[in-house]
Enzyme design. Structure first.
Site, PDB file in Angstrom:
ATOM      1  CG  LEU A 127       9.799  12.509 -13.354  1.00 51.48           C
ATOM      2  CD1 LEU A 127       8.503  12.187 -13.735  1.00 51.48           C
ATOM      3  CD2 LEU A 127      10.478  13.854 -14.145  1.00 51.48           C
ATOM      4  CE1 TYR A 166       0.627   6.096  -6.487  1.00 50.41           C
ATOM      5  CE2 TYR A 166       0.975   8.275  -7.095  1.00 50.41           C
ATOM      6  CZ  TYR A 166       1.477   7.202  -6.559  1.00 50.41           C
ATOM      7  OH  TYR A 166       2.935   7.157  -6.368  1.00 50.41           O
ATOM      8  CG  ASN A 191       8.803  -0.714  -3.345  1.00 45.68           C
ATOM      9  OD1 ASN A 191       9.192   0.230  -3.748  1.00 45.68           O
ATOM     10  ND2 ASN A 191       8.798  -1.761  -4.129  1.00 45.68           N
ATOM     11  CB  ALA A 241      11.235  -7.835  -4.245  1.00 47.73           C
ATOM     12  N   GLY A 284      12.956   4.698 -15.178  1.00 52.42           N
ATOM     13  CA  GLY A 284      13.442   3.446 -14.967  1.00 52.42           C
ATOM     14  C   GLY A 284      12.816   2.471 -14.182  1.00 52.42           C
ATOM     15  NE  ARG A 287       0.460  -8.128  -8.867  1.00 54.26           N
ATOM     16  CZ  ARG A 287       0.825  -8.102 -10.284  1.00 54.26           C
ATOM     17  NH1 ARG A 287       0.307  -9.308 -10.725  1.00 54.26           N
ATOM     18  NH2 ARG A 287       1.113  -7.118 -10.767  1.00 54.26           N
TER      19      ARG A 287
END
Length: 253
Positions: free
Chosen positions: A180, A148, A82, A9, A183, A33
């Site tokens: 893609l 990944y 997320n 977040a 930001g 973190r």
């Protein structure tokens, strides 16, 4: 009032998702973190946001995470898995094991451990929605995607299997697979080079974290009987590239 927990977040998708859900009238627990960034977000969002610093690779902390929350914040309605990252773009034979291990620990092990920790309470309350942040890399292979892409394929399959196990319970599971996206810090972290990261988006109009937050908001606010299994989203400047063919003649020693 519904309570959502958003991992990762402190930046990018996670930060915009937290902002959007608070605007929608929810309470949000932000996990990351970088505590200073979480505190800055808490100052922005006020009493509807609870900062909870935690490294997704710290399995002991994740296992006991729920009990570390204030009692009034423990009934989590929405889990937004997320947090995740990509490291490096080298072909598998030239990659670094440390990069592979960190991606596996964060994208798979941490995500799975947190889901395992929070799911029993959702089942007991007969209420919950788990949203995974996957990637098109989990479906479409590309050179340098190796581990990944494999971690995101795991995320998609884990979501699908959770949904099957939860059949008969009013708990929803969704996988969101973006293409893609600009930001965010994703490419800068992956390449460890801000100029190279910026070049990836040159001449494009990519998806943004605000776009992803819009999708998450729509998904979680569907009627209770509606489960959105998966959403794959790309900007219009992107499409699957098709199969690669090596036409060189040096296949045999």
């Amino acid at each position: 009032m519904m309570t959502a927990l958003v991992t990762g977040a402190s930046a990018g998708f996670g930060r915009e998702i937290a902002r959007r859900l608070v605007r929608e009238g929810m309470r949000v627990i932000g996990v990351a973190r970088r505590e200073a960034r979480l505190e800055a977000l808490a100052a922005e969002l006020g009493a509807s946001f609870l900062s909870a610093a935690c490294d997704m690779r710290d399995i002991s902390a994740i296992t006991h995470f729920e009990n570390s929350l204030p009692a009034s914040w423990r009934d989590i309605d929405i889990l937004i898995n997320n947090a995740g990252l990509a490291l490096g773009v080298s072909k598998a034979q030239y990659s670094h094991w440390a990069d592979w291990a960190q991606m596996i620990e964060t994208n798979i092990t941490g995500l799975t451990a947190l889901t395992h920790a929070l799911l029993p309470r959702m089942v007991a309350r007969r209420r919950g929605h788990i949203v995974m942040m996957g990637s098109i890399a989990g479906r479409y292979p590309y050179q340098g995607g190796n581990v990944y892409g494999a971690t995101k394929a795991y995320v998609a399959q884990f979501a699908a299997n959770l949904r099957t196990d939860l059949l008969g319970l009013p708990i929803r599971v969704t996988n969101i697979a973006p293409g893609l996206c600009g930001g965010s810090e994703f490419s800068a972290v992956r390449l460890a080079d801000t100029e190279a990261a910026a070049a990836i988006y040159a001449g494009t109009t990519p998806i943004t974290p605000i776009d992803i937050a819009e999708i998450v908001s729509w998904v979680v606010q569907q009627p209770a009987h509606v489960n959105v299994n998966e959403i794959e989203v790309m900007p219009v400047c992107q499409a699957a590239g098709g199969l690669a063919i090596d036409r060189s003649t040096n296949h045999a020693d």
